[in-house]
Design a protein around this motif. Sequence first.
Motif: not given
Length: 425
Positions: A323-350
């Motif tokens: 969560v801390r990485h997701f809130s401060t990550c500066s990579v916004r291009v599609p397919g850029g950050c694997a950790n951010c994609k994982r966070m998106w998936q967890l939020l959608e699963l929730h």
Amino acid sequence: MECLKLDSSDFFVEGDAIDSPLDIHLESDSLAATKAVPDHRRYAQLHCSNAPDPPPLPGTSYGARRSSRKAKTCSRVPEEVLDSWDKLFLEGYQADLRVSIDDGTEILSHSCVLGVKSPVLRAMLEDAKLKHGFRCIRISGAPSDAVHVFIRFLYSSRFEQEQMKKHVLHLLVLSHVFSVSSMKTVCIDQLERNFLAPDNVVDILQLAGLCDAPRLSLVCTRMIVGDFKTVSLTDGWKVMRRVNPSLEQELLESLVEADTKRQERAKRIEEKKVYLQLYEAMEALIHICRDGCRTIGPRDQALKGSRAAVCKFPACKGIELLVRHFSTCSVRVPGGCANCKRMWQLLELHSRMCFTPDTCKVPLCRHFKEKMQHLGRKEETKWNLLVCKVLESRGTMGFISARTKFSTLKPDGRSHAAPRLVGPV
């Protein structure tokens, strides 16, 4: 925004059918007999209160229960009776039959006993010739000691363990050839419990096939598959490969099948671990967003950094870092950050496991709820299957109606039933 890519072939839906037939016994004879009581007897019973009840009629359930109770009481043969049968065989009193063996040995016995115990021996006795007042038959292909144990068993159903260990294979053949099912059962049980070993299991497997012993064949096959490396080095395996290649092919196919099942079982265990980790991640995500933990949490809650050691959610630390990485990550291009994609998936699963989106404190919960309405049926099915597996990993499917199907309305006005699995985590 990236969505979780799922392949339906990676998941397995298992269902166990339970079949428990009921054995119902209707005592029709008793009912018929009760109806057959004359009317004048019933009239007499009504007007004579002191008259005793009539005895039960023949064929009632009382008689059946009484006879079955007697049969149970007398089912066990006393030791004295078995001793008498043993003595009758060993002493040969009033014997009228001579059984000849290949080595010239003759065993005295009684034709009535052997004829009753074995239909094959009875047929041989009917064709036997009389010689000096004795009927004579011949049993070939087995040593005299094995035949002696076999005939003694026909008398008293007894045997010595040492003799059984020495001649169990011959006794199995004799019991099969002469149709003595009781001895065949004993031999199979002795082989399974005491005498099977890697150096003889191949020979016993071939003998079990010749003697029509499917249970023994199954036990031998399991032992060969379970310890194939040792069994394949024995002399029995080498001889079997040469004289019976079809059996070798069957065993190799069984080995491949067992290995495939073992791999599938290991795969299911690993999948369950992944689903359990996802369940724990959902719990930790709700815990952080609702109550707060360590150094992160909602704005209206005090942080619990000093009480970090008492957190009961095992995935809390990992989710906190994510969560801390997701809130401060500066990579916004599609397919850029694997950790951010994982966070998106967890939020959608929730969001698919949450049934209170209006009051939920997890970010983007309502957003993903609205997004569900525009997904295709195939994508919706994949997500529903994932939710189902995550809930099953903790045994929560019994408490949550996760398999309920809800009717949804398509933009074009057509309705269809799509499985929407929702429930608390």
